[in-house]
Design an enzyme around this catalytic site. Structure first.
Site, PDB file in Angstrom:
ATOM      1  N   ASP A  40      -1.385   6.837   1.257  1.00  0.00           N
ATOM      2  CA  ASP A  40      -2.323   7.104   0.004  1.00  0.00           C
ATOM      3  C   ASP A  40      -3.623   6.832   0.059  1.00  0.00           C
ATOM      4  O   ASP A  40      -4.428   7.281  -0.674  1.00  0.00           O
ATOM      5  CB  ASP A  40      -1.500   6.638  -1.128  1.00  0.00           C
ATOM      6  N   SER A  41      -4.111   5.826   1.067  1.00  0.00           N
ATOM      7  CA  SER A  41      -5.328   5.546   1.324  1.00  0.00           C
ATOM      8  C   SER A  41      -6.277   6.906   1.706  1.00  0.00           C
ATOM      9  O   SER A  41      -7.495   6.884   1.879  1.00  0.00           O
ATOM     10  CB  SER A  41      -5.755   4.506   2.399  1.00  0.00           C
ATOM     11  N   ASP A  96       3.664   7.436   2.220  1.00  0.00           N
ATOM     12  CA  ASP A  96       3.394   6.688   1.263  1.00  0.00           C
ATOM     13  C   ASP A  96       3.751   7.418  -0.232  1.00  0.00           C
ATOM     14  O   ASP A  96       3.116   8.606  -0.342  1.00  0.00           O
ATOM     15  CB  ASP A  96       2.066   6.292   1.073  1.00  0.00           C
ATOM     16  N   LYS A 121       7.278   4.792   1.795  1.00  0.00           N
ATOM     17  CA  LYS A 121       7.140   3.405   1.452  1.00  0.00           C
ATOM     18  C   LYS A 121       6.610   3.251   0.210  1.00  0.00           C
ATOM     19  O   LYS A 121       5.864   4.179  -0.407  1.00  0.00           O
ATOM     20  CB  LYS A 121       5.746   3.035   2.326  1.00  0.00           C
ATOM     21  N   GLU A 162       5.094   0.618  -3.130  1.00  0.00           N
ATOM     22  CA  GLU A 162       4.570  -0.898  -3.094  1.00  0.00           C
ATOM     23  C   GLU A 162       4.858  -1.680  -4.460  1.00  0.00           C
ATOM     24  O   GLU A 162       5.517  -1.189  -5.254  1.00  0.00           O
ATOM     25  CB  GLU A 162       3.118  -0.536  -3.637  1.00  0.00           C
ATOM     26  N   GLU A 220      -0.067  -7.077   2.936  1.00  0.00           N
ATOM     27  CA  GLU A 220      -1.534  -6.803   2.938  1.00  0.00           C
ATOM     28  C   GLU A 220      -2.411  -7.904   2.530  1.00  0.00           C
ATOM     29  O   GLU A 220      -1.970  -8.356   1.244  1.00  0.00           O
ATOM     30  CB  GLU A 220      -1.733  -5.522   2.497  1.00  0.00           C
TER      31      GLU A 220
END
Length: 400
Positions: free
Chosen positions: A135-136, A174, A204, A206, A274
Site C-alpha cells: 500500500d506504499s 497489502d 498482508k 498490519e 518494520e
C-alpha cells in the site's frame, strides 16, 4: 372423381417436395459433420506432441474442433508473439511450502515491493522470492504523503498488473487502510478480492491488536494465507504520531514480541518487522517458528524487504527524497539515467534530430507519393502536395 384425383396428385407432389427437402437437409448436415471432422483432424495434425502449434494451422481454432483448455489458450484472440503477457510460467514457482523449506534450512528470504507490470517482470527475472504489492504505492506511485488514501480498487489494479508480470515469486497483496478493520467478515471479503481478482497468493495486514489478530485468524480459517506486520505500522500513524521507530523502550519492545507471537498463533505464515532495533528483531525471530521479514530492523531476521523504487534510486524528485526511508540502501542510480535520457529526448525533438532515418521505417513508394501529390493538388491542397514532394526529396537525399 376429378376432384379426388387432383387432390391425390397434389398430396403426392407435396410428399415428393418434402422428401427432397429432407434429403437436402441431411446432405448439408453430413457435409457439415465431415467438414468439422476434417477440421479437427487437420488441427490435430498441425500440432506437435507437446501441444504447441507446428505452424501449419495458424490463426483461429476451426469451428467444431474439440480441444482442451491449454489448446484453446494457444488459439485465443491474443497473438502468439505477445510481449506484454508477462514471462512464461516458471516451473520453479516459489510457494509457501518452498518459503518454509528455505526458512527451516536457514536460508535468507528476499522480498521486493513492486507496484506495476514492468517492475514485476524485473523482480521475476532477478529470482526474488516474494513480491509484495504494498500500500506504499500511495506514496511512491500516487504521490501521497501517507499510505492511507489508497483504496482497495486501486490496490487491485496494482495487484493485477504485478500478477501479469511475475510468475515465479510468491505474490502478497497489502490490504489497504479501511478494507479490513470493520470486522473479520469485512477482512475476508477484501482478501477474497485480492486473490480472485488481484491474482495474489496471500495478503498482508498490519498490527497485532485483538481485532487484527481476529481478522488474521478468520482469514486463515477461510483458506487465505496471511502475512503479519508489527513494529512501525504506517496505517496507524495517527495513533503512533507519525513515522516513528518502535520498540525502543521495554514496554514497546515487549508489545512487539507479544503481537508477533499472537499473529503466529493466528496462523500467519510470516511476520514483517518494520523500524525496530536489531536486537528486538533478533529476539522476535528467535521466538517465532515462522519467518520474519525485516525492513529497517537489522540483519538478524529471516529475510529482508525493500521497495523497488528505493533500492534502484529510481526517482530524483524532492517529494521522493522526502519519503525515502533512512534504512533503504540504494543499489543503483536509475533516476540519474532516466533524467539524462529524458533531457536528451527533449533536446533532440527541439533540434529535429529525432526521429532520424533509423527510427523512420515506414516508406511510401515514389510512384505512390507522386500520385498522392497530384491528388492533393487536384483538390486544391497545394501546400500538402508540396509537403509530400519535399519529404520525398529529403528522404532521397538522405538515402532513406
Amino acid at each position: 372423381r376429378d376432384s379426388t384425383a387432383t387432390g391425390t396428385m397434389s398430396t403426392r407432389r407435396a410428399a415428393r417436395s418434402l422428401a427432397r427437402m429432407c434429403a437436402s437437409t441431411s446432405a448439408r448436415a453430413s457435409d457439415s459433420a465431415t467438414s468439422a471432422a476434417s477440421a479437427r483432424a487437420l488441427w490435430r495434425v498441425s500440432r506437435d506432441p507437446s501441444g504447441r502449434s507446428s505452424g501449419r494451422a495458424e490463426g483461429r481454432r476451426p469451428p467444431g474442433a474439440d480441444v482442451d483448455a491449454p489448446s484453446r489458450r494457444a488459439f485465443s484472440n491474443r497473438p502468439s508473439d505477445a510481449v506484454y503477457g508477462g514471462p512464461k510460467p516458471s516451473p520453479d514457482r516459489f510457494t509457501l511450502r518452498r518459503l518454509m523449506q528455505k526458512y527451516r534450512e536457514g536460508e535468507r528470504i528476499s522480498v521486493v515491493t513492486a507496484y506495476d507490470y514492468p517492475s514485476a517482470v524485473a523482480v521475476d527475472q532477478a529470482g526474488i522470492d516474494v513480491c509484495l504489492v504494498g500500500d506504499s504505492a500511495a506514496m511512491v506511485v500516487h504521490g501521497h504523503d501517507t499510505t492511507l488514501p489508497i483504496t482497495l480498487d486501486e490496490m487491485l489494479s496494482h495487484c493485477r498488473a504485478v500478477a501479469r508480470g511475475a510468475s515465479r515469486p510468491l505474490l502478497v497483496g497489502d490490504l489497504p487502510f479501511g478494507s479490513y478493520e470493520q470486522s473479520p467478515k469485512h477482512a475476508v471479503a477484501s482478501a477474497t478480492l485480492m486473490l480472485k481478482e488481484g491474482g495474489m497468493d496471500a495478503v498482508k495486514l498490519e498490527g497485532g491488536s485483538n481485532t487484527r489478530v481476529d481478522a488474521a485468524k478468520t482469514l486463515v480459517d477461510a483458506g487465505i494465507a496471511v502475512m503479519g506486520h508489527v513494529g512501525l505500522t504506517p496505517q496507524s500513524i495517527s495513533v503512533l504520531g507519525g513515522f516513528r521507530p518502535q520498540g525502543r523502550t521495554l514496554d514497546e519492545a515487549m508489545l512487539v514480541v507479544e503481537r508477533a507471537l499472537r499473529l503466529q498463533d493466528a496462523g500467519c505464515f510470516a511476520v514483517v518487522l518494520e523500524c525496530v532495533p536489531g536486537s528486538l528483531a533478533a529476539a522476535v525471530t528467535a521466538a517465532l517458528d515462522v519467518p520474519t521479514i525485516g525492513i529497517g530492523a537489522g540483519n538478524l531476521t529471516s529475510g529482508q524487504v525493500l521497495v523497488y523504487h528505493d533500492l534502484l534510486g529510481f526517482t530524483r524528485h524532492p517529494h521522493h527524497a522526502k519519503v525515502t526511508p533512512k534504512f533503504s540502501k540504494q543499489y543503483a542510480d536509475v533516476g540519474k539515467v532516466v533524467d539524462a535520457a529524458l533531457k536528451q529526448f527533449r533536446d533532440e525533438v527541439q533540434n529535429g534530430a529525432f526521429p532520424g532515418p533509423r527510427h523512420s521505417p515506414y516508406k511510401m513508394g515514389a510512384d505512390d507519393a507522386a500520385q498522392l501529390a497530384r491528388a492533393l493538388e487536384s483538390r486544391g491542397m497545394g501546400d500538402a502536395a508540396r509537403a509530400v514532394e519535399d519529404a520525398m526529396e529529403r528522404e532521397s537525399e538522405r538515402g532513406d
